[in-house]
Design an enzyme around this catalytic site. Structure first.
Site, PDB file in Angstrom:
ATOM      1  N   GLU A   1       0.839  -1.206   0.000  1.00  0.00           N
ATOM      2  CA  GLU A   1       0.000   0.000   0.000  1.00  0.00           C
ATOM      3  C   GLU A   1       0.881   1.266   0.000  1.00  0.00           C
ATOM      4  OE1 GLU A   1      -2.957   0.100   3.154  1.00  0.00           O
ATOM      5  OE2 GLU A   1      -4.491   0.842   1.783  1.00  0.00           O
TER       6      GLU A   1
ATOM      7  N   HIS B   1       6.003 -26.459  -2.964  1.00  0.00           N
ATOM      8  CA  HIS B   1       5.285 -27.517  -3.678  1.00  0.00           C
ATOM      9  C   HIS B   1       4.128 -26.927  -4.471  1.00  0.00           C
ATOM     10  CE1 HIS B   1       7.399 -30.817  -1.520  1.00  0.00           C
ATOM     11  NE2 HIS B   1       7.623 -29.797  -0.709  1.00  0.00           N
TER      12      HIS B   1
ATOM     13  N   LYS C   1     -13.825   1.901  -3.990  1.00  0.00           N
ATOM     14  CA  LYS C   1     -14.894   2.348  -3.081  1.00  0.00           C
ATOM     15  C   LYS C   1     -15.921   3.157  -3.863  1.00  0.00           C
ATOM     16  CE  LYS C   1     -12.107   2.745   1.124  1.00  0.00           C
ATOM     17  NZ  LYS C   1     -11.514   3.700   2.048  1.00  0.00           N
TER      18      LYS C   1
HETATM   19  O1  PA5 Z   1      -2.940   1.686   5.920  1.00  0.00           O
HETATM   20  C1  PA5 Z   1      -4.037   2.196   5.806  1.00  0.00           C
HETATM   21  O2  PA5 Z   1      -4.238   3.409   6.025  1.00  0.00           O
HETATM   22  C2  PA5 Z   1      -5.238   1.356   5.421  1.00  0.00           C
HETATM   23  O3  PA5 Z   1      -4.887   0.036   5.173  1.00  0.00           O
HETATM   24  C3  PA5 Z   1      -6.288   1.411   6.524  1.00  0.00           C
HETATM   25  O4  PA5 Z   1      -5.746   0.887   7.709  1.00  0.00           O
HETATM   26  C4  PA5 Z   1      -7.537   0.622   6.138  1.00  0.00           C
HETATM   27  O5  PA5 Z   1      -8.043   1.076   4.927  1.00  0.00           O
HETATM   28  C5  PA5 Z   1      -8.605   0.749   7.224  1.00  0.00           C
HETATM   29  O6  PA5 Z   1      -8.935   2.078   7.412  1.00  0.00           O
HETATM   30  P1  PA5 Z   1      -9.722   2.560   8.700  1.00  0.00           P
HETATM   31  O7  PA5 Z   1      -8.881   2.292   9.884  1.00  0.00           O
HETATM   32  O8  PA5 Z   1      -9.958   4.024   8.480  1.00  0.00           O
HETATM   33  O9  PA5 Z   1     -11.009   1.787   8.752  1.00  0.00           O
END
Ligand code: PA5
Length: 430
Positions: A283, A304, A419
């Site tokens: 990410e 495997h 989203k």
């Molecule tokens: O690293 C990040 O910011 C994301 O992976 C969030 O943790 C994830 O989208 C969850 O978001 P939130 O804590 O606002 O529900």
């Protein structure tokens, strides 16, 4: 102590490239330290280690201990950075086949109705003594509006209030300081609240109450974990060569058009930690057409399966192996019978650690000969302190490496696209 070993990369890159990348890595590190890189308002994961909040650590431990005394089940309701860190540490340190305290379950990390329905069915099942289970629910969402988590929380909250008169005391919310739907619910219902600081992003938040509360409820010493990270934070100021070499090697491979980083381990306990790394790196670096796809592998199981592709498939693969140096199980192969019926007597008396180590060394040899550069990240022991070190090691590595790609590590603009499309299909107004 955490060490990296990039010797199995050196024959795939030239030394000038590597030396230049090392200089770039030091510059990127200085950007992190000085707060001059993109997204510098998100450097709170360093701030919290520079001045540890001991009062909060103590309060969290005390609160978690009270839950441990009463709970049969503790549900962690969150997605992405709001649950991967807790799961990583709990899976790494808790027994595999029994619970060390309340059973820890996860929800809000996808939208499967089957999973949620079966979870609620499981919560409803009485214990062996016929009593109802004692359940606690921790909803974790920094924004307070992530659909996967919000939906699961709505269903589970409803179940909690229908089941317990004291539901209000069994629901704990971990969220941003203010704003958002979750903060409104907390205010209306009077749930206990833990705060995720504004300057700490989701995937960098495991050492805030996001990760620390579930980890403490699982019976793991959060002071040792946190101070493990602090010790790495202090060490890095004097000696950061392992992190910089790792970042330099990976960035040269990235720039030489490798596309996939298979992140693997021969210790199944660390599969959850690999999932945390995958989320942290993926990410953070996957933007602007850049990034190595972080693919998870659990060895020797996956030798495997995708092992075939790693050995002989398209040559665009890098491998990073998370290694534990010292044995943490003393199990040895038994003597067997004199006739050597299963033809395994050549292994009699050897420890499983030794055999697993030969599988690791053999794999490195085979994969490098097959054209895959391999980086090792080595812990000398698998324990709470070293996992704390490893958390900060990877957070810093990620920031340095992603700055080297000239990308902001701390945002995730691409996540909004699915989203938007989903909300449109669901008929949401805005
Ligand atoms: O690293 C990040 O910011 C994301 O992976 C969030 O943790 C994830 O989208 C969850 O978001 P939130 O804590 O606002 O529900």
């Amino acid at each position: 102590m955490i060490k990296t070993d990039v010797q199995h990369v050196k024959s795939f890159i030239n030394s000038e490239e590597f030396d230049h990348a090392l200089e770039q890595a030091e510059k990127a590190y200085q950007q992190v330290v000085d707060g001059t890189g993109p997204g510098s308002e998100w450097l709170g994961w360093r701030r919290i280690l520079a001045s540890p909040n001991d009062a909060e650590l103590e309060e969290l431990s005390r609160y978690a201990n009270n839950i441990r005394k009463d709970a049969d089940l503790f549900i962690v309701c969150g997605i992405g950075g709001s649950y991967t860190g807790a799961m990583a540490i709990i899976k790494a340190l808790n027994p595999v086949f029994k619970n060390n305290g309340p059973e820890i379950l996860y929800a809000g990390h996808h939208m499967s109705g089957k999973y949620l329905a079966e979870l609620i069915e499981y919560l409803n099942e009485p214990k062996e003594d016929g009593e109802k289970k004692s359940v606690y629910l921790n909803v974790i969402s920094k924004s307070g509006s992530t659909l996967e988590t919000a939906l699961a929380f709505r269903m589970l909250r409803n179940w909690m209030h229908e089941t317990y008169e004291d539901a209000q005391d069994r629901i704990i919310a971990t969220t941003g300081p203010e704003g958002g739907v979750l903060n409104k619910i907390i205010a209306d219902e009077g749930y206990k609240k833990y705060v995720i600081p504004n300057d700490v992003g989701g995937r960098f938040s495991v050492l805030t109450p996001v990760g620390l509360l579930p980890i403490a409820v699982a019976g793991i010493d959060i002071q040792t974990l946190f101070y493990g990270a602090v010790s790495m934070f202090e060490k890095e100021k004097k000696d950061r060569s392992d992190i910089l070499e790792f970042a330099a090697a990976r960035s040269v491979l990235h720039n030489n058009d490798y596309a996939v980083d298979v992140i693997g381990t021969f210790e199944p306990e660390l599969n959850g930690f690999v999932a945390w790394i995958q989320q942290l790196i993926g990410e953070s670096e996957g933007k602007e057409g850049k990034g190595l796809f972080p693919a998870m592998a659990g060895y020797s199981t996956d030798l495997h399966s995708v092992g075939q592709l790693i050995q002989e498939g398209r040559r665009n693969i890098v491998e990073t192996l998370l290694v534990v140096d010292q044995p943490y199980s003393s199990l040895k192969v038994n003597e067997g019978d004199d006739r050597d019926t299963d033809q395994l007597n050549y292994l009699a008396g050897k420890s499983f650690h030794e055999i697993n180590r030969s599988a690791l060394d053999g794999t490195i040899q085979a994969h490098t000969e097959g054209g895959v550069p391999v980086i090792k990240v080595v812990l000398d022991k698998l324990n709470t302190q070293q996992l704390g070190e490893l958390i900060y090691f990877y957070e810093l590595f990620t920031a340095v490496y992603v700055y080297m790609l000239d990308v902001n590590p701390f945002n995730q603009p691409g996540v909004e696209s699915y989203k938007k499309a989903m909300y449109r299909l669901l008929g949401k107004d805005n």
